[in-house]
Design an enzyme around this catalytic site. Structure first.
Site, short mmCIF file in Angstrom:
data_model
loop_
_atom_site.label_atom_id
_atom_site.label_comp_id
_atom_site.label_asym_id
_atom_site.label_seq_id
_atom_site.Cartn_x
_atom_site.Cartn_y
_atom_site.Cartn_z
N GLU A 1 0.83 -1.22 0.00
CA GLU A 1 0.00 0.00 0.00
C GLU A 1 0.87 1.27 0.00
OE1 GLU A 1 -2.95 -0.46 -0.84
OE2 GLU A 1 -2.65 -2.60 -0.50
N HIS B 1 2.13 2.17 -3.28
CA HIS B 1 1.15 2.88 -4.12
C HIS B 1 1.23 4.40 -3.87
CE1 HIS B 1 -1.11 -0.11 -6.30
NE2 HIS B 1 -1.42 -0.79 -5.22
C1 SB8 Z 1 -0.44 -8.75 -1.35
C2 SB8 Z 1 -1.48 -9.07 -2.19
C3 SB8 Z 1 -2.44 -8.11 -2.52
C4 SB8 Z 1 -2.35 -6.85 -1.99
C5 SB8 Z 1 -1.30 -6.51 -1.14
C6 SB8 Z 1 -0.35 -7.47 -0.82
C7 SB8 Z 1 -1.63 -10.40 -2.81
O1 SB8 Z 1 -1.68 -10.49 -4.00
C8 SB8 Z 1 -1.77 -11.63 -2.04
C9 SB8 Z 1 -1.13 -12.79 -2.46
C10 SB8 Z 1 -1.27 -13.97 -1.76
C11 SB8 Z 1 -2.06 -14.01 -0.64
C12 SB8 Z 1 -2.74 -12.88 -0.25
C13 SB8 Z 1 -2.59 -11.68 -0.95
O2 SB8 Z 1 -3.29 -5.90 -2.28
C14 SB8 Z 1 -4.23 -6.18 -3.30
C15 SB8 Z 1 -5.15 -5.01 -3.43
N1 SB8 Z 1 -4.41 -3.85 -3.86
O3 SB8 Z 1 -4.11 -3.72 -5.12
C16 SB8 Z 1 -4.00 -2.93 -2.99
O4 SB8 Z 1 -3.18 -2.08 -3.30
NI NI Z 2 -2.22 -2.74 -5.19
#
Ligand code: SB8
Ligand code: NI
Length: 186
Positions: free
Chosen positions: A157, A160
């Site tokens: 985050e 971003h």
């Molecule tokens: C990790 C993930 C998603 C995130 C932030 C960190 C994953 O892709 C993930 C992989 C395996 C298990 C659980 C999660 O945020 C996704 C939403 N997003 O784009 C926020 O910025």
């Molecule tokens: Ni993201």
């Protein structure tokens, strides 16, 4: 409530900008933004509502992802066991990583992003533990230690807010090659 059509996709310059600091007390507009970002995460993590509204499930959502270049992100890392309280839940404002472990950690499955429609396979090495300072929506300052999954999500985050996307960290030649002492987090 935010829907997938409101999520800015990779290629939009807002995702590559450094977001501006947020002033306190929060404006009504910023307060509403914080609420709506957390609401997205809550709704997206309810399988029925997620399907009903055609969302992609998320554990975090940063303001630039809804087109607002401000240092604000909602984080909702669900409890490990069912019915427990979330591992971490807050809207983090003006977050700063004040210290970080030398130890790296990476999610076994790699990462995804609501703003990136394609799958980008590979390990995303991050710090396994961080000390995070941030303000909440009331303007209270928090300084907390996070490790493993919640630490990874907060780093995603905060990236971003700095114009960085997860795949920037993937080793282009050997996507599943991580620094030697990287612990794998599943
Ligand atoms: C990790 C993930 C998603 C995130 C932030 C960190 C994953 O892709 C993930 C992989 C395996 C298990 C659980 C999660 O945020 C996704 C939403 N997003 O784009 C926020 O910025
Ligand atoms: Ni993201």
């Amino acid at each position: 409530m935010f829907l997938m059509k409101d999520i800015v996709r990779d290629g939009d310059p807002v995702l590559r900008k450094r977001a501006a600091k947020v002033n306190f007390p929060l404006s009504d507009e910023d307060q509403t933004l914080a609420k709506k970002m957390m609401e997205y995460l809550e709704v997206s993590q309810d399988p029925e509502l997620c399907k009903k509204y055609g969302l992609r499930a998320g554990v975090g959502l940063a303001a630039p992802q809804v087109g607002v270049s401000k240092q604000m992100a909602a984080v909702l890392v669900p409890a490990a066991e069912e019915d427990g309280k979330p591992e971490f839940k807050d809207v983090i404002i003006n977050p700063v990583i004040v210290s970080e472990s030398v130890q790296y950690g990476a999610l076994t499955e790699g990462e995804g992003c609501l703003s990136v429609d394609k799958d980008v396979p590979g390990y995303v090495p991050r710090h396994d533990r961080i000390t995070l300072r941030y303000q909440d929506t009331d303007g209270e300052t928090h300084k907390i230690r996070l490790k493993n999954y919640p630490a990874i999500v907060c780093q995603h985050e905060i990236d971003h807010l700095h114009g960085v996307l997860f795949y920037d960290h993937i080793n282009k030649k050997q996507p599943f090659e991580a620094p030697a002492d990287t612990i794998m987090i599943s």
